[in-house]
Design a protein around this motif. Structure first.
Motif, PDB file in Angstrom:
ATOM      1  N   ILE A 163      -8.778  20.367 -18.215  1.00  0.00           N
ATOM      2  CA  ILE A 163      -7.879  19.370 -18.806  1.00  0.00           C
ATOM      3  C   ILE A 163      -7.451  18.363 -17.748  1.00  0.00           C
ATOM      4  CG2 ILE A 163      -5.606  19.051 -19.867  1.00  0.00           C
ATOM      5  CD1 ILE A 163      -6.018  21.760 -21.243  1.00  0.00           C
ATOM      6  N   SER A 164      -7.191  18.842 -16.526  1.00  0.00           N
ATOM      7  CA  SER A 164      -6.788  17.952 -15.445  1.00  0.00           C
ATOM      8  C   SER A 164      -7.881  16.934 -15.151  1.00  0.00           C
ATOM      9  CB  SER A 164      -6.463  18.762 -14.192  1.00  0.00           C
ATOM     10  OG  SER A 164      -6.031  17.922 -13.149  1.00  0.00           O
ATOM     11  N   ASN A 209       8.860  24.937 -17.085  1.00  0.00           N
ATOM     12  CA  ASN A 209       9.427  25.683 -15.964  1.00  0.00           C
ATOM     13  C   ASN A 209       8.412  26.607 -15.314  1.00  0.00           C
ATOM     14  OD1 ASN A 209      11.692  26.112 -14.283  1.00  0.00           O
ATOM     15  ND2 ASN A 209      12.015  28.113 -15.206  1.00  0.00           N
ATOM     16  N   ASN A 210       7.154  26.449 -15.668  1.00  0.00           N
ATOM     17  CA  ASN A 210       6.120  27.154 -14.922  1.00  0.00           C
ATOM     18  C   ASN A 210       6.047  26.520 -13.531  1.00  0.00           C
ATOM     19  OD1 ASN A 210       3.106  26.980 -13.958  1.00  0.00           O
ATOM     20  ND2 ASN A 210       3.261  28.830 -15.215  1.00  0.00           N
ATOM     21  N   ASP A 239       5.846  21.753 -10.488  1.00  0.00           N
ATOM     22  CA  ASP A 239       5.846  21.173  -9.144  1.00  0.00           C
ATOM     23  C   ASP A 239       4.577  20.386  -8.818  1.00  0.00           C
ATOM     24  OD1 ASP A 239       8.303  22.399  -8.805  1.00  0.00           O
ATOM     25  OD2 ASP A 239       7.424  24.201  -7.898  1.00  0.00           O
ATOM     26  N   GLU A 240       3.441  20.765  -9.405  1.00  0.00           N
ATOM     27  CA  GLU A 240       2.178  20.149  -9.029  1.00  0.00           C
ATOM     28  C   GLU A 240       1.609  19.219 -10.098  1.00  0.00           C
ATOM     29  OE1 GLU A 240      -0.621  23.150  -7.858  1.00  0.00           O
ATOM     30  OE2 GLU A 240       0.887  24.308  -6.759  1.00  0.00           O
ATOM     31  N   GLN A 241       1.724  19.615 -11.363  1.00  0.00           N
ATOM     32  CA  GLN A 241       1.021  18.887 -12.416  1.00  0.00           C
ATOM     33  C   GLN A 241       1.914  17.891 -13.150  1.00  0.00           C
ATOM     34  OE1 GLN A 241      -0.093  22.438 -14.440  1.00  0.00           O
ATOM     35  NE2 GLN A 241      -1.703  22.962 -12.995  1.00  0.00           N
ATOM     36  N   LEU A 242       3.184  18.269 -13.388  1.00  0.00           N
ATOM     37  CA  LEU A 242       4.071  17.411 -14.155  1.00  0.00           C
ATOM     38  C   LEU A 242       4.365  16.068 -13.472  1.00  0.00           C
ATOM     39  CD1 LEU A 242       5.687  17.132 -16.744  1.00  0.00           C
ATOM     40  CD2 LEU A 242       7.595  18.292 -15.617  1.00  0.00           C
TER      41      LEU A 242
END
Length: 721
Positions: free
Chosen positions: A120-121, A140-141, A146-149
């Motif tokens: 998907i990325s 909240n994963n 931290d990395e994808q959002l």
């Protein structure tokens, strides 16, 4: 990084409308499709003015059409992908399929598809995704957050929050992770439109959601009538569970199409499905215990009309979309008119008519109270969780031994505390932050009072003091509320009331089934050593219960939540019920359980657990079973005071509370020794009144096995759950 187009107003509204209408007709595959009142206005606010909009419209109105059409139009103007926050996996599956029909490329990332993130990325990087659907919990994963959002936020063309009432703790389906959306909105670049949609929000919820969406700016609220012209509502009050089930057995075949039968508990769903199948109706149970793959299969079978009905708990709710659903029956009442409106809104969405009937039960308020109190931890236990946390992450399992909360309640509390900034998730554990926090007793009190008011309103709905649909609309603060002219209050009962002797007998026969297995525990509760639990040598218990110290599979007459024997047992165990001998009818049913028990060897004697609340009940049950089975009563275990550990709570605390309180006295030990000499290898029947966590039976069985019993067969009148 993509630049966001400057917010502009289309000079030609007619051009935007024509463009939007063309996309809508692709979505619906209908050349004559037109916008419902409010749909284009919402699209225009998002696309032309890049506003923040809250859409409160009835189910079936077409909220998904708004965000799919708006996405297409925004993408054609150079905007980035839409991020759609959606609460349920079933809803995501439907939305991905609907997006494809509109020419919108959609992908979903949730617990079931997390392994697909790399693909998907890559698709996002290649600008091949128009809509990315995520669950609120994904926000909240740690890796996603931290990395994808951050990259998604930088490129986002629009944010959509579906089922937005979940944002508000006044909503009927509050989910703490939805509260994170406020933080997400504050991080959005200027000019990114935001859309929130719901069909079940009263004025209080609308105000709360709008305030969280605003980010200090204005929010356009588009609200339409919540009347459902396709629904014919009714309430039929019958004297007991057998009669209600008998009505279903007799009349489900006359209801149009296929539908959903809602129950309040898992046991009731399973009992109802079994009874209807025995009567020849093709139905399946759908509950929180249903395997995820089976849920997908069952939803598809209902959509394809391959089953007459799914007998479901609230696990089948938001997100299930079958436009031609013909009926919704409630066997037991939801606790609020708002949640009831949400569930019945599954029916009659495709333009046809549907029948909606509520069959309330006398036990409903008791079930409401249980679920309401179970979801709201008190200040003392909340403080205990915070005091246990520090700078080093602790897992939920480790926190169980420090908090006494059950895992589900503990997980919910941690989410609330996380949203409020008191704790933070680090990897698979939790730490406490340095942000000041205090228990908001006033807020929880307001919520509790609101829940009581909702329950009273649901009872008022049942009494039929006004049009059923008008009542629900007024509960949702709908200013267009008016009499529908179709419900049983407006037009008289449209449903049959009678239950034939044959149907009543079939229901009673089905509900007269007895026997629930008590699975033996094979492992000790993880972390119980922290509460001072040690074996006789002073060593920790370890993880596994020794084979020679375990109970064998046991039996209970029924669950307290069962439709059949659950009712008489709930009366027997009511808080104000006096202790006394076991009633003859219940004793006879217990004998039937023993007669049907497929044990490998018949018990040779009876031992009872000393009861603190119902000693006469337990002793009389042990004596009656022993007398009928011609077995000796060896006596009961000795009980001493608990070792200062809080009773109740989670599994760890319940084991600690019973550990060291049960002993085999000298007389009982001598009788067990004599029994072993007379009948080597013969087990004993261990009798108690109620089994919940199973730790009392587990510890009692260990004591009996260590005293010489070859085997222990637990038996209880009732099982929780």
């Amino acid at each position: 990084m993509n630049e966001h187009p400057a917010p502009t107003v289309d000079d030609q509204e007619g051009g935007l409308r024509a463009e939007a209408l063309a996309v809508l007709r692709e979505l619906t595959a209908t050349g004559s499709a037109g916008f419902h009142p409010g749909q284009f206005e919402a699209i225009e606010a998002l696309v032309a003015r890049r506003e923040r909009a809250l859409v409160v419209q009835r189910t079936g109105w077409g909220k998904s059409a708004v965000y799919f059409v708006a996405t297409r139009l925004l993408r054609s103007r150079g905007a980035g992908p839409t991020l759609l926050i959606s609460p349920l996996l079933a809803l995501m599956r439907d939305q991905v399929q609907a997006a494809a029909r509109a020419g919108v490329r959609a992908a979903a990332i949730n617990s079931a598809t997390a392994h697909e993130w790399a693909d998907i990325s890559a698709q996002l990087a290649a600008d091949e995704v128009d809509v990315l659907l995520v669950s609120p919990e994904r926000l909240n994963n740690p890796r996603f957050r931290d990395e994808q959002l951050p990259e998604l936020v930088a490129r986002m063309g629009m944010l959509v929050v579906d089922e937005a009432h979940c944002i508000s703790d006044w909503g009927h389906d509050f989910r703490p992770d939805y509260r994170r959306i406020r933080e997400l909105i504050e991080r959005l670049p200027s000019g990114v439109p935001v859309l929130a949609t719901t069909a079940t929000a009263n004025g209080r919820v609308v105000d709360d959601v709008a305030e969280q969406l605003s980010g200090g700016g204005a929010v356009t609220t588009i609200r339409g009538s919540l009347a459902r012209d396709s629904l014919r509502l009714g309430v039929l009050t019958l004297p007991d569970a057998e009669r209600r089930l008998g009505w279903l057995v007799q009349h489900i075949g006359s209801l149009g199409g296929s539908g959903i039968i809602y129950t309040l508990t898992v046991s009731a769903a399973e009992d109802t499905a079994a009874a209807l199948r025995a009567a020849g109706h093709h139905v399946e149970a759908y509950t929180g215990r249903t395997d995820p793959d089976d849920r997908v299969r069952l939803e598809d079978e209902l959509k394809q009309n391959r089953v007459r009905a799914l007998v479901a708990t609230s696990a089948l709710g938001m997100g299930f979309d079958k436009p031609d659903l013909g009926f919704v029956i409630h066997l037991g009442s939801p606790s609020s008119p708002v949640s009831y409106y949400q569930q019945v809104g599954r029916a009659g969405r495709g333009g046809g008519t549907a029948d909606v009937l509520l069959l309330p039960g006398r036990e409903d308020p008791e079930i409401w109270h249980y679920f309401a109190t179970a979801s709201m931890p008190d200040e003392q236990r909340t403080t205990r969780v915070l005091d246990a946390l520090g700078d080093e992450p602790l897992s939920v399992v480790a926190l169980e031994s420090r908090s006494s909360l059950k895992r589900s309640a503990l997980t919910m509390l941690l989410k609330v505390l996380d949203v409020e900034g008191a704790v933070d998730r680090v990897g698979s554990g939790w730490v406490r932050t340095d942000r000041p926090w205090s228990y908001d007793a006033e807020r929880y009190g307001r919520i509790a009072r609101e829940r009581v008011a909702e329950q009273e309103a649901m009872l008022e709905y049942q009494r039929g003091t006004m049009c059923r649909m008008e009542f629900l609309q007024r509960q949702l603060d709908d200013p267009t509320a008016a009499a529908c002219g179709r419900c049983d209050v407006c037009a008289g009962a449209w449903y049959p009331r009678e239950v034939s002797a044959e149907a009543d007998g079939a229901a009673r026969s089905s509900l007269d089934r007895v026997g629930v297995e008590i699975a033996p525990r094979a492992q000790w509760a993880n972390g119980v050593d922290r509460l001072g639990v040690r074996d006789e040598s002073g060593a920790p218990l370890g993880s596994r219960i020794a084979e020679g110290e375990r109970a064998e599979p046991g039996r209970a007459l029924a669950r307290l939540t069962d439709l059949g024997w659950g009712g008489p047992l709930r009366e027997l165990f009511a808080a104000d019920a006096a202790d006394g001998p076991v009633p003859p009818r219940i004793a006879q049913a217990c004998v039937r359980v023993l007669a049907e028990w497929d044990w490998s060897r018949r018990p040779a004697a009876v031992v009872s657990v000393p009861s603190l609340r119902r000693p006469l009940l337990v002793r009389s049950l042990a004596e009656q079973l022993a007398g009928i089975g011609r077995l000796p009563v060896l006596g009961e275990l000795d009980r001493s005071g608990a070792p200062g550990v809080e009773p109740g709570g989670n599994s760890v605390f319940r084991l600690a509370a019973v550990w060291g309180t049960l002993r085999v006295g000298r007389e009982l030990a001598a009788r067990l020794e004599a029994l072993a000499a007379e009948q080597p290898g013969a087990p004993v029947l261990l009798v108690d009144d109620l089994v919940d966590s199973r730790w009392t039976m587990t510890v009692a069985a260990r004591e009996l096995r260590r005293a010489g019993a070859a085997g222990v067969l637990p038996f209880a009148l009732a099982a929780q759950g």
